[in-house]
Motif scaffolding. Structure first.
Motif, PDB file in Angstrom:
ATOM      1  N   GLY A   1       1.961 -15.405  -6.215  1.00 42.08           N
ATOM      2  CA  GLY A   1       0.606 -15.533  -7.001  1.00 42.08           C
ATOM      3  C   GLY A   1      -0.434 -14.790  -7.091  1.00 42.08           C
ATOM      4  N   HIS A   2      -0.708 -13.888  -6.111  1.00 42.46           N
ATOM      5  CA  HIS A   2      -1.795 -13.028  -6.063  1.00 42.46           C
ATOM      6  C   HIS A   2      -1.438 -11.781  -5.254  1.00 42.46           C
ATOM      7  CE1 HIS A   2      -1.686 -13.866  -1.424  1.00 42.46           C
ATOM      8  NE2 HIS A   2      -1.474 -15.384  -1.958  1.00 42.46           N
ATOM      9  N   GLY A   3      -0.299 -11.226  -5.757  1.00 44.63           N
ATOM     10  CA  GLY A   3       0.134  -9.928  -5.411  1.00 44.63           C
ATOM     11  C   GLY A   3      -0.883  -8.697  -5.296  1.00 44.63           C
ATOM     12  N   ARG A   4      -0.961  -7.908  -4.536  1.00 42.75           N
ATOM     13  CA  ARG A   4      -1.846  -6.926  -4.523  1.00 42.75           C
ATOM     14  C   ARG A   4      -1.231  -5.411  -4.164  1.00 42.75           C
ATOM     15  NH1 ARG A   4      -4.108 -10.231  -6.611  1.00 42.75           N
ATOM     16  NH2 ARG A   4      -6.164 -11.520  -6.210  1.00 42.75           N
ATOM     17  N   ILE A   5      -1.303  -4.430  -4.911  1.00 45.09           N
ATOM     18  CA  ILE A   5      -0.860  -3.182  -4.861  1.00 45.09           C
ATOM     19  C   ILE A   5      -1.962  -2.012  -4.822  1.00 45.09           C
ATOM     20  CG2 ILE A   5       0.688  -1.299  -5.752  1.00 45.09           C
ATOM     21  CD1 ILE A   5       2.182  -3.415  -7.112  1.00 45.09           C
ATOM     22  N   VAL A   6      -2.194  -1.405  -3.980  1.00 41.67           N
ATOM     23  CA  VAL A   6      -2.922  -0.233  -3.578  1.00 41.67           C
ATOM     24  C   VAL A   6      -2.145   1.172  -3.650  1.00 41.67           C
ATOM     25  CG1 VAL A   6      -4.908   0.618  -2.372  1.00 41.67           C
ATOM     26  CG2 VAL A   6      -4.790  -1.724  -2.734  1.00 41.67           C
ATOM     27  N   ASN A   7      -2.555   2.101  -4.513  1.00 44.91           N
ATOM     28  CA  ASN A   7      -2.100   3.370  -4.532  1.00 44.91           C
ATOM     29  C   ASN A   7      -3.029   4.285  -3.976  1.00 44.91           C
ATOM     30  OD1 ASN A   7       0.572   2.450  -5.472  1.00 44.91           O
ATOM     31  ND2 ASN A   7      -0.141   2.621  -7.500  1.00 44.91           N
ATOM     32  N   ILE A   8      -2.555   4.877  -2.868  1.00 46.55           N
ATOM     33  CA  ILE A   8      -3.713   6.007  -2.490  1.00 46.55           C
ATOM     34  C   ILE A   8      -3.469   7.277  -3.132  1.00 46.55           C
ATOM     35  CG2 ILE A   8      -4.556   7.151  -0.320  1.00 46.55           C
ATOM     36  CD1 ILE A   8      -4.680   4.290  -0.256  1.00 46.55           C
ATOM     37  N   ALA A   9      -4.367   7.610  -4.174  1.00 45.38           N
ATOM     38  CA  ALA A   9      -4.418   8.807  -4.643  1.00 45.38           C
ATOM     39  C   ALA A   9      -5.423   9.880  -3.889  1.00 45.38           C
ATOM     40  CB  ALA A   9      -5.063   8.507  -6.385  1.00 45.38           C
ATOM     41  N   SER A  10      -6.176  10.701  -4.865  1.00 40.19           N
ATOM     42  CA  SER A  10      -6.840  11.563  -4.010  1.00 40.19           C
ATOM     43  C   SER A  10      -8.028  12.181  -5.050  1.00 40.19           C
ATOM     44  CB  SER A  10      -6.030  12.647  -3.742  1.00 40.19           C
ATOM     45  OG  SER A  10      -6.547  13.790  -3.229  1.00 40.19           O
ATOM     46  N   ARG A  11      -9.269  12.561  -4.548  1.00 46.15           N
ATOM     47  CA  ARG A  11     -10.153  13.231  -5.160  1.00 46.15           C
ATOM     48  C   ARG A  11      -9.701  14.526  -5.935  1.00 46.15           C
ATOM     49  NH1 ARG A  11     -11.722  17.622  -6.538  1.00 46.15           N
ATOM     50  NH2 ARG A  11     -13.768  18.052  -7.044  1.00 46.15           N
ATOM     51  N   ALA A  12      -8.551  15.202  -5.299  1.00 48.97           N
ATOM     52  CA  ALA A  12      -7.888  16.318  -5.776  1.00 48.97           C
ATOM     53  C   ALA A  12      -7.373  15.759  -7.322  1.00 48.97           C
ATOM     54  CB  ALA A  12      -6.755  16.659  -4.949  1.00 48.97           C
TER      55      ALA A  12
ATOM     56  N   LEU B   1       8.022  11.953  -3.090  1.00 43.03           N
ATOM     57  CA  LEU B   1       7.225  11.095  -2.269  1.00 43.03           C
ATOM     58  C   LEU B   1       5.996  10.371  -3.011  1.00 43.03           C
ATOM     59  CD1 LEU B   1       6.718  10.369   0.729  1.00 43.03           C
ATOM     60  CD2 LEU B   1       5.133  12.319   0.834  1.00 43.03           C
ATOM     61  N   HIS B   2       5.459  10.925  -4.078  1.00 45.86           N
ATOM     62  CA  HIS B   2       4.141  10.140  -4.545  1.00 45.86           C
ATOM     63  C   HIS B   2       4.739   9.348  -5.712  1.00 45.86           C
ATOM     64  CE1 HIS B   2       1.408  13.892  -3.023  1.00 45.86           C
ATOM     65  NE2 HIS B   2       1.836  13.077  -2.033  1.00 45.86           N
ATOM     66  N   PHE B   3       5.796   9.780  -6.241  1.00 50.97           N
ATOM     67  CA  PHE B   3       6.013   8.993  -7.697  1.00 50.97           C
ATOM     68  C   PHE B   3       7.253   8.097  -7.213  1.00 50.97           C
ATOM     69  CE2 PHE B   3       4.701  12.403 -10.860  1.00 50.97           C
ATOM     70  CZ  PHE B   3       3.141  11.814 -10.833  1.00 50.97           C
ATOM     71  N   ARG B   4       8.526   8.652  -6.964  1.00 47.62           N
ATOM     72  CA  ARG B   4       9.737   8.057  -6.747  1.00 47.62           C
ATOM     73  C   ARG B   4       9.536   7.152  -5.818  1.00 47.62           C
ATOM     74  NH1 ARG B   4      14.666  11.462  -6.122  1.00 47.62           N
ATOM     75  NH2 ARG B   4      14.188  11.516  -3.838  1.00 47.62           N
TER      76      ARG B   4
ATOM     77  N   ALA C   1      -1.635  17.348  -9.277  1.00 45.17           N
ATOM     78  CA  ALA C   1      -0.751  16.857 -10.625  1.00 45.17           C
ATOM     79  C   ALA C   1      -0.296  15.388 -10.203  1.00 45.17           C
ATOM     80  CB  ALA C   1       0.033  18.011 -10.919  1.00 45.17           C
ATOM     81  N   THR C   2       0.518  15.437  -8.998  1.00 51.23           N
ATOM     82  CA  THR C   2       1.195  14.241  -8.798  1.00 51.23           C
ATOM     83  C   THR C   2       0.156  13.148  -8.351  1.00 51.23           C
ATOM     84  OG1 THR C   2       1.619  15.034  -6.371  1.00 51.23           O
ATOM     85  CG2 THR C   2       3.351  15.197  -8.035  1.00 51.23           C
ATOM     86  N   LYS C   3      -0.824  13.491  -7.720  1.00 50.98           N
ATOM     87  CA  LYS C   3      -1.890  12.557  -7.476  1.00 50.98           C
ATOM     88  C   LYS C   3      -2.498  12.121  -8.878  1.00 50.98           C
ATOM     89  CE  LYS C   3      -1.416  11.808  -3.010  1.00 50.98           C
ATOM     90  NZ  LYS C   3      -1.425  10.444  -2.285  1.00 50.98           N
ATOM     91  N   ALA C   4      -2.814  12.865  -9.557  1.00 56.16           N
ATOM     92  CA  ALA C   4      -3.140  12.440 -10.936  1.00 56.16           C
ATOM     93  C   ALA C   4      -2.198  11.446 -11.645  1.00 56.16           C
ATOM     94  CB  ALA C   4      -3.929  13.676 -11.954  1.00 56.16           C
TER      95      ALA C   4
ATOM     96  N   VAL D   1       0.845  -1.067  -0.087  1.00 58.55           N
ATOM     97  CA  VAL D   1      -0.107   0.160   0.110  1.00 58.55           C
ATOM     98  C   VAL D   1       1.000   1.442  -0.090  1.00 58.55           C
ATOM     99  CG1 VAL D   1      -1.864   1.314   1.373  1.00 58.55           C
ATOM    100  CG2 VAL D   1      -1.792  -1.359   1.272  1.00 58.55           C
ATOM    101  N   ASN D   2       0.861   1.936  -1.133  1.00 63.39           N
ATOM    102  CA  ASN D   2       1.703   3.298  -1.191  1.00 63.39           C
ATOM    103  C   ASN D   2       0.623   4.435  -0.951  1.00 63.39           C
ATOM    104  OD1 ASN D   2       4.401   2.358  -2.539  1.00 63.39           O
ATOM    105  ND2 ASN D   2       2.904   1.697  -4.158  1.00 63.39           N
ATOM    106  N   ASN D   3       0.834   4.574   0.478  1.00 65.87           N
ATOM    107  CA  ASN D   3      -0.078   5.431   1.101  1.00 65.87           C
ATOM    108  C   ASN D   3       0.827   6.993   1.484  1.00 65.87           C
ATOM    109  OD1 ASN D   3      -2.327   6.386   3.235  1.00 65.87           O
ATOM    110  ND2 ASN D   3      -0.595   6.273   4.492  1.00 65.87           N
ATOM    111  N   ALA D   4       1.955   6.972   1.790  1.00 65.24           N
ATOM    112  CA  ALA D   4       2.633   8.177   2.206  1.00 65.24           C
ATOM    113  C   ALA D   4       2.448   9.285   1.482  1.00 65.24           C
ATOM    114  CB  ALA D   4       4.229   7.927   2.476  1.00 65.24           C
ATOM    115  N   GLY D   5       2.022  10.462   1.727  1.00 66.47           N
ATOM    116  CA  GLY D   5       1.788  11.526   0.985  1.00 66.47           C
ATOM    117  C   GLY D   5       1.775  12.809   1.820  1.00 66.47           C
ATOM    118  N   ALA D   6       1.904  13.988   1.213  1.00 69.13           N
ATOM    119  CA  ALA D   6       1.943  15.248   1.670  1.00 69.13           C
ATOM    120  C   ALA D   6       1.405  16.490   0.620  1.00 69.13           C
ATOM    121  CB  ALA D   6       3.545  15.675   1.468  1.00 69.13           C
ATOM    122  N   THR D   7       0.552  17.341   1.284  1.00 65.01           N
ATOM    123  CA  THR D   7      -0.283  18.270   0.490  1.00 65.01           C
ATOM    124  C   THR D   7       0.756  19.312  -0.141  1.00 65.01           C
ATOM    125  OG1 THR D   7      -0.770  19.491   2.343  1.00 65.01           O
ATOM    126  CG2 THR D   7      -2.316  17.794   1.488  1.00 65.01           C
TER     127      THR D   7
END
Length: 242
Positions: A121-132, A101-104, A144-147, A76-82
């Motif tokens: 065999g069942h790897g899961r990745i979730v990236n935390i984006a934003s409504r922004a 932080l969001h890309f690299r 821009a980086t969340k998009a 889960v790639n969750n770490a972020g900053a506004t």
């Protein structure tokens, strides 16, 4: 004896990341949290490691360490900053920070996790984006980086689907994290205006986002990939494509 299977969560010490960690732990899963600060809470199945994920060397080091010690079956790639700013005021330093932080960090930690994700065999990745990602004033670099993270999610889904790995994004709207509530006190007119703009007439909770992440992280949900789930109380209605 094989390596212990874990879910790797970034930014899990507080807020949405903590809620995701706690939800996973409640399911009996083991979790490794990487954050710039260690959490003020603990759990027998939680391992927390400190790292500045805007620092390339630290990120690579932590990723390699975790991949060596554990079998990463979900990420889960969750770490972020506004880093708020308009097109008039946003600085290059702010842009560089959120890109790191969001890309690299997402790219480097995904690369570190791939051997374990493929092997299970069942790897899961979730990236935390934003409504922004659909546009938000005073969030030039953040939106821009969340998009861009949504674009990364879709491309990774295409590239990794053949390995049994799904890649999806959760895009929260207004969520009552410590940081959000500090900027938006409950009785402030600005906060009331935000609530009035939400279809369900309440601010979201970190658990709302965690439940969405759990859906994508389930080993049983292998036929959903490359998708974005907006957890926003309906604020994307009329904006997001069908």
């Amino acid at each position: 004896m094989g390596k212990q299977e874990i879910t790797l969560v970034t930014g899990g010490s507080a807020g949405i990341g903590r809620a995701i960690c706690e939800a996973l732990l409640a399911q009996g899963r083991s979790v490794v949290n990487v954050d710039y600060r260690l959490p003020e809470w603990s759990h027998p199945a939680l391992t927390s490691l400190q790292a500045d994920l805007t620092d390339e060397a630290q990120t690579r080091e932590r990723g390699a360490e975790i991949a060596e010690r554990f079998a990463i079956t979900a990420l889960v790639n969750n770490a972020g900053a506004t880093r708020p700013g308009t097109i008039d005021t946003q600085t290059v330093a702010d842009l560089d920070y959120v890109v790191a932080l969001h890309f690299r960090a997402t790219m480097l930690l995904t690369q570190a996790a791939l051997p374990g994700l493929r092997a299970c065999g069942h790897g899961r990745i979730v990236n935390i984006a934003s409504r922004a990602a659909l546009g938000k004033t005073e969030r030039i670099a953040y939106s821009a980086t969340k998009a861009g993270l949504v674009g990364m999610t879709r491309t990774m889904a295409m590239e990794l689907g053949g390995d049994g790995i799904t890649v999806n994004a959760v895009a929260p709207g207004p969520i009552a994290t410590e940081l959000f509530m500090k900027s938006n006190p409950p009785d402030a007119p600005r906060t009331r205006k935000i609530i009035d703009s939400i279809v369900v007439k309440r601010i979201g909770q970190p658990d709302d986002v965690a439940r969405a992440a759990l859906f994508f992280l389930s080993p049983d949900n292998g036929f959903v990939t490359g998708q974005v789930l907006y957890v926003c109380g309906g604020t994307t209605l009329g904006l997001a494509p069908v």
